[in-house]
Design an enzyme around this catalytic site. Structure first.
Site, PDB file in Angstrom:
ATOM      1  N   GLU A 126       0.853  -1.198   0.000  1.00 39.02           N
ATOM      2  CA  GLU A 126       0.000   0.000   0.000  1.00 39.02           C
ATOM      3  C   GLU A 126       0.883   1.240   0.000  1.00 39.02           C
ATOM      4  O   GLU A 126       1.821   1.316   0.787  1.00 39.02           O
ATOM      5  CB  GLU A 126      -0.912   0.029   1.220  1.00 39.02           C
ATOM      6  CG  GLU A 126      -1.931   1.155   1.109  1.00 39.02           C
ATOM      7  CD  GLU A 126      -2.930   1.187   2.272  1.00 39.02           C
ATOM      8  OE1 GLU A 126      -2.873   0.325   3.171  1.00 39.02           O
ATOM      9  OE2 GLU A 126      -3.767   2.094   2.257  1.00 39.02           O
ATOM     10  N   GLY A 266       3.364   2.554  10.758  1.00 37.63           N
ATOM     11  CA  GLY A 266       3.089   1.707  11.922  1.00 37.63           C
ATOM     12  C   GLY A 266       2.954   0.229  11.609  1.00 37.63           C
ATOM     13  O   GLY A 266       3.613  -0.616  12.221  1.00 37.63           O
ATOM     14  N   ALA A 267       2.086  -0.089  10.654  1.00 35.48           N
ATOM     15  CA  ALA A 267       1.812  -1.486  10.370  1.00 35.48           C
ATOM     16  C   ALA A 267       0.953  -1.562   9.116  1.00 35.48           C
ATOM     17  O   ALA A 267       0.506  -0.532   8.615  1.00 35.48           O
ATOM     18  CB  ALA A 267       1.066  -2.130  11.543  1.00 35.48           C
ATOM     19  N   GLU A 269      -2.182  -3.915   7.031  1.00 37.73           N
ATOM     20  CA  GLU A 269      -3.272  -4.873   7.243  1.00 37.73           C
ATOM     21  C   GLU A 269      -3.391  -5.948   6.175  1.00 37.73           C
ATOM     22  O   GLU A 269      -4.498  -6.466   5.946  1.00 37.73           O
ATOM     23  CB  GLU A 269      -4.589  -4.094   7.314  1.00 37.73           C
ATOM     24  CG  GLU A 269      -5.069  -3.457   5.984  1.00 37.73           C
ATOM     25  CD  GLU A 269      -4.684  -1.989   5.797  1.00 37.73           C
ATOM     26  OE1 GLU A 269      -3.702  -1.562   6.426  1.00 37.73           O
ATOM     27  OE2 GLU A 269      -5.357  -1.297   5.019  1.00 37.73           O
ATOM     28  N   ASN A 270      -2.296  -6.354   5.512  1.00 36.15           N
ATOM     29  CA  ASN A 270      -2.370  -7.384   4.469  1.00 36.15           C
ATOM     30  C   ASN A 270      -3.257  -8.546   4.919  1.00 36.15           C
ATOM     31  O   ASN A 270      -3.169  -8.998   6.057  1.00 36.15           O
ATOM     32  CB  ASN A 270      -0.972  -7.933   4.180  1.00 36.15           C
ATOM     33  CG  ASN A 270       0.057  -6.839   4.107  1.00 36.15           C
ATOM     34  OD1 ASN A 270      -0.002  -5.997   3.239  1.00 36.15           O
ATOM     35  ND2 ASN A 270       0.975  -6.819   5.061  1.00 36.15           N
ATOM     36  N   HIS A 302      -6.300  -1.896  15.272  1.00 34.02           N
ATOM     37  CA  HIS A 302      -6.558  -1.168  14.020  1.00 34.02           C
ATOM     38  C   HIS A 302      -6.347  -2.087  12.813  1.00 34.02           C
ATOM     39  O   HIS A 302      -7.216  -2.198  11.943  1.00 34.02           O
ATOM     40  CB  HIS A 302      -5.631   0.046  13.957  1.00 34.02           C
ATOM     41  CG  HIS A 302      -5.761   0.864  12.718  1.00 34.02           C
ATOM     42  ND1 HIS A 302      -6.491   2.027  12.674  1.00 34.02           N
ATOM     43  CD2 HIS A 302      -5.256   0.699  11.467  1.00 34.02           C
ATOM     44  CE1 HIS A 302      -6.430   2.535  11.453  1.00 34.02           C
ATOM     45  NE2 HIS A 302      -5.679   1.755  10.709  1.00 34.02           N
ATOM     46  N   GLU A 303      -5.197  -2.738  12.784  1.00 32.90           N
ATOM     47  CA  GLU A 303      -4.904  -3.581  11.609  1.00 32.90           C
ATOM     48  C   GLU A 303      -5.867  -4.758  11.549  1.00 32.90           C
ATOM     49  O   GLU A 303      -6.335  -5.136  10.478  1.00 32.90           O
ATOM     50  CB  GLU A 303      -3.457  -4.076  11.628  1.00 32.90           C
ATOM     51  CG  GLU A 303      -2.393  -2.985  11.737  1.00 32.90           C
ATOM     52  CD  GLU A 303      -2.551  -1.841  10.754  1.00 32.90           C
ATOM     53  OE1 GLU A 303      -3.076  -2.067   9.652  1.00 32.90           O
ATOM     54  OE2 GLU A 303      -2.158  -0.705  11.091  1.00 32.90           O
TER      55      GLU A 303
HETATM   56  N1  B3K Z   1      -3.016   1.008   5.634  1.00 28.33           N
HETATM   57  C1  B3K Z   1      -1.692   1.168   6.186  1.00 28.33           C
HETATM   58  C2  B3K Z   1      -1.043   2.435   5.805  1.00 28.33           C
HETATM   59  C3  B3K Z   1      -0.310   2.377   4.533  1.00 28.33           C
HETATM   60  C4  B3K Z   1       0.477   3.648   4.317  1.00 28.33           C
HETATM   61  C5  B3K Z   1       1.015   3.701   2.956  1.00 28.33           C
HETATM   62  N2  B3K Z   1       1.795   4.911   2.703  1.00 28.33           N
HETATM   63  C6  B3K Z   1      -1.686   1.055   7.662  1.00 28.33           C
HETATM   64  C7  B3K Z   1      -2.945   1.429   8.328  1.00 28.33           C
HETATM   65  O1  B3K Z   1      -3.441   2.515   8.226  1.00 28.33           O
HETATM   66  O2  B3K Z   1      -3.502   0.593   8.951  1.00 28.33           O
HETATM   67 ZN    ZN Z   2      -5.376   1.855   8.741  1.00 27.87          ZN
END
Ligand code: B3K
Ligand code: ZN
Length: 862
Positions: A126, A266-267, A269-270, A302-303
């Site tokens: 992402e 931070g992390a 969510e794959n 969150h993830e």
């Molecule tokens: N969805 C990812 C963030 C990706 C950032 C890319 N530049 C983490 C999150 O918001 O959970």
């Molecule tokens: Zn997120």
């Protein structure tokens, strides 16, 4: 090695209104990785289908890929690879398109795509990293089923993980092995992930509400295994909470998390394989603070929550980013509020919103939560998309009620499961489930800028009536000179000045530009409590005397409003001191005295309420920020509070003395108040205080107390300061996450030599531009230190710009995140503004600047 920067003269903007559905769909993809750090071969087989009647050729994104072969249905195919697009000729619906490429994970310093982190190979896709792995339509509205086969050296990479469920594995000759994973849920390519490395798992299971068993694994380096229990507990709590509160059940047989040390944020969510920055997984009492523990639980939640809000229902295009991020932040905020003190959590969230999002919304980078255009989407992972986005979801819940909101989310998930949706789809589901009309509410998605609400309360004794006049104004922002009024849900109460009686407690939705509300039966002068719980993300201007604010800070039954009244009183006092050179500290001292003596209050809340607003937040209230005057006025108030209330601080310090470490709301609150008390004692100038701080530092059985004491010492001129810093470094040398704290605490110091100290630390052998955590710890913290960054000679700006230029060569995404503080030049005096602009121009003059930094710097210059 390819230069990490894409040289562009004037990169083009992508516009929301230009969205068109994809020309081709990819129902399934089979990926084969022959993994190696220096060289990885990726073979991708795409089943392709035309979407609609368009006759466009197949165009696939690809960036920095060494192309080896392109085939259609097994035969070599004509193709052109130019400007990051592979065009394949003669492709028909139903064909299989195969590409083979070579990539070099170890040379990937951008940390996007497949890269190496401390011997682990991992991915980050992402928003647009998948195109750095293979050729594909890299956009979130192309959903595919993934089958992944990995081959790697078994000694170097004994563990091979990917999305979905494991379907097979085995040994090969020459010490190699293979593993296959299939993900049954169609997903956009930004959710693709793989990990290969020498890892071990903390394993557990979770039984879902329908009785399925999910195998959970948190994968780390062996020596970090003992630090994973807190994250595991948070994961299980999140899974249970999402079932209970949103009716959302997990859908695969396994859920894995991997922690890596080099990560841009931070992390991630794959699907079924979350990849984390190790700072949001690893914790034990000796190395992680309470804030770290809380952040770990929040990010794990969150993830995990993204599995529904983001993965099962994803985004149609990146302009809809807040659809998943705002909603998911709101969900993690609710989760964290349910785990401990909801009031303290709300205070923390609002403080963060005001510290980062409000300035963003008031500056050159302001954008609506659903932006209209971007040059580089990575620049739009902002506090506006995330945190203001969460506030907008929260307002819908406040307006529709908890049950109505839940009916809306149920409908949204049911309608759009397996789809790529829009923000509009979310609002529509809320409307349809509630028979509500949210037409005007949609303006919150379209307009940038923090609305101001002016409140004027008048009382007519004769008729026992109170009149509340509310007016709103949404300020102009770049590209949006004229704004319309938005619906503002305001929780309001009135308290009688004499009796303290609560006369009214209600939700008023301010729909118009101006509105008058009449309250009957009020026989004494009422005091206004407004925007209770911070029910709307607005700036309230209500002229209230220091007596009224002191009354609310002592008596309001809404903890947030109580905190807010104290903050306002402190702000008014500091601003008055800056304007007139001195101010009466009496009312603040009395209010803090009352709060400190309130034995019924939660110590965590007392700690928050007694904290002075930050220097940056005080600056936000001024037309022209004067960092030195702010620092002096704030320190003077701190010193008076310390001296006048010394015995209370000493009592609070003793009362909250540590026992054995425990991670519970009560123990956390005690630790928080204790270190805040220590800070005030230091400000009082008590001769024994440095020794007291040193004792806390040395005797602590946890990082919260140790780092708390270190922070107090680092701000002081005490002789103990250097000893504490040296001892801390020695004790934790080699532990990257803790050494980050050592850098950070020095960069945040309020002392006048911080600029020089930080410049010296940038030459420390442990400093590196390549690791985003280390960079944020030193340079990010420095950029957030108002007094240090804005040194009148411009040395802070120069240092920051040097860092941005250097980091941009390695990691544009992370470099771009350091630009916004320089874009605040309009808020400073001419001399500072000029120096800041010159640094922005110097950055823009760099050869081969990334589009990430180009966008932020050029917009900042205005
Ligand atoms: N969805 C990812 C963030 C990706 C950032 C890319 N530049 C983490 C999150 O918001 O959970
Ligand atoms: Zn997120």
């Amino acid at each position: 090695m390819l230069d990490a920067r894409t040289a562009t003269a004037q990169p083009a903007a992508i516009r929301r209104e230009d969205y068109r559905p994809p020309e081709w769909l990819i129902p399934s993809i089979a990926l084969e990785f022959d993994l190696g750090a220096e060289r990885t071969i990726v073979r991708a087989r795409l089943s392709v289908e035309r979407n609609g009647a368009e006759q466009a050729p197949l165009r696939l994104n690809g960036e920095g890929l060494s192309l080896i072969e392109v085939m259609v249905n097994g035969a070599p195919a004509d193709h052109i690879y130019s400007e990051n697009i592979l065009t394949v000729e003669g492709v028909n619906s139903g064909d299989t398109v195969e590409t083979i490429v070579e990539i070099a994970p170890a040379a990937n310093t951008q940390l996007m795509g497949l890269y190496a982190s401390g011997g682990i190979l991992c991915t980050q896709c992402e928003a647009e990293g998948f195109r750095r792995i293979t050729f594909f339509p890299d956009r979130p509205d192309v959903l595919s089923r993934y089958a992944v086969r990995m081959i790697a050296d078994k000694a170097l990479y004994p563990v091979l993980l990917a999305n979905g469920d494991p379907v097979g594995s085995g040994d090969l000759e020459h010490g190699r092995h293979w593993a296959e994973w299939n993900d049954p849920f169609p997903k956009p390519c930004y959710l693709f992930a793989l990990v290969a490395g020498d890892l071990e798992a903390n394993r557990d299971t979770f039984i879902t509400q329908s009785g399925r068993t999910v195998d959970l694994g948190i994968w780390v380096r062996t020596e970090d295994l003992p630090k994973t229990d807190h994250a595991m507990a948070a994961l299980k709590a999140s899974m249970a909470w999402d079932e209970k509160v949103y009716g959302r059940e997990y859908d695969l047989a396994v859920f894995n998390i991997v922690a890596v040390s080099d990560f841009n944020f931070g992390a991630m969510e794959n699907k079924g394989l979350n990849i984390f920055n190790s700072r949001y997984i690893l914790a034990d009492p000796d190395t992680a603070t309470d804030a770290d523990y809380d952040a770990i639980a929040g990010v794990v939640a969150h993830e995990y929550f993204h599995n529904w809000s983001g993965n099962r229902v994803t985004c149609r295009d990146w302009f809809q980013l807040s659809l998943k991020e705002g909603f998911t932040v709101f969900r993690d905020q609710q989760f964290s509020a349910d785990q401990g003190s909801a009031a303290v959590k709300r205070i923390e969230d609002v403080r963060a919103l005001r510290a980062i999002q409000f300035p963003e919304d008031a500056g050159p980078l302001a954008h609506p939560i659903r932006p209209e255009s971007y040059i580089e989407i990575s620049n739009f992972y902002t506090a506006t998309i995330y945190d203001k986005g969460a506030e907008i979801i929260r307002m819908m819940r406040t307006i529709l009620g908890a049950d109505g909101f839940r009916a809306g989310t149920d409908l949204y998930f049911q309608r759009h499961d397996g789809e790529a949706a829009t923000c509009e789809d979310f609002v529509k589901a809320m409307e349809d489930a509630n028979g509500a009309d949210l037409s005007r509410f949609r303006l919150w998605y379209a307009q940038a800028g923090t609305p101001r609400v002016m409140a004027d309360l008048r009382h007519d004794e004769a008729s026992c009536r109170a009149h509340l006049l509310l007016e709103q104004a949404v300020p102009p922002t770049p590209d949006q000179p004229d704004k319309q009024p938005v619906p503002v849900p305001l929780k309001i109460a009135l308290f009688g000045e004499m009796t303290g009686e609560k006369y009214a407690d209600r939700l008023i939705v301010l729909e118009e530009q101006a509105q008058e509300i009449v309250f009957d039966g009020i026989g004494e002068r009422p005091i206004l409590s407004i925007n209770r719980d911070f029910s709307a993300p607005v700036i309230v201007e209500a002229a209230r005397s220091s007596e009224d604010l002191a009354f609310l800070s002592a008596n309001d039954d809404n903890p947030f409003a109580r905190y807010e009244a104290m903050q306002q009183l402190m702000l008014d006092t500091i601003i008055a001191a800056i304007r007139s050179g001195a101010a009466d500290h009496g009312p603040v001292i009395e209010a803090v005295r009352q709060t400190l003596s309130g034995t019924a209050l939660d110590p965590a809340f007392v700690g928050e309420a007694a904290l002075l607003p930050s220097e940056a937040f005080i600056g936000d209230q001024m037309e022209t920020v004067d960092p030195d005057a702010i620092h002096r006025a704030r320190e003077a108030l701190r010193a008076d509070l310390g001296t006048e209330l010394e015995s209370l601080w000493r009592a609070a310090y003793a009362r909250n003395a540590a026992n054995r470490f425990e991670y519970s709301p009560a123990a956390k609150g005690a630790r928080r108040l204790r270190t805040i008390a220590l800070g005030y004692l230091m400000a009082s100038g008590g001769a024994d205080v440095p020794a007291l701080a040193m004792r806390q530092f040395g005797e602590a059985d946890n990082m919260t107390d140790r780092q708390g004491a270190l922070g107090v010492l680092v701000n002081s001129d005490a002789a103990e300061r250097d000893d504490a810093l040296a001892a801390f470094y020695k004790r934790y040398q080699g532990n990257a996450l803790v050494i980050d704290k050592w850098f950070g605490v020095q960069a945040l110091s309020t002392r006048s030599d911080t600029g020089e100290v930080v410049q010296a630390l940038a030459r420390h052998p442990d400093f590196t531009l390549a690791n985003p955590n280390r960079l944020r710890a030193l340079v990010g913290s420095f950029a957030a230190n108002q007094r240090a960054l804005h040194a009148p000679d411009g040395s802070g700006y120069r240092f920051l710009a040097d860092m941005i230029i250097a980091v941009d060569r390695l990691n544009p995404q992370t470099a771009a995140r350091l630009v916004p503080p320089l874009g605040r030049w309009r808020r400073f005096d001419a001399s500072r503004a000029d120096k800041m602009k010159r640094e922005l121009m110097r950055i823009l003059a760099e050869q081969g600047l990334s589009k990430d930094v180009f966008e932020q710097a050029s917009k900042s210059l205005g």
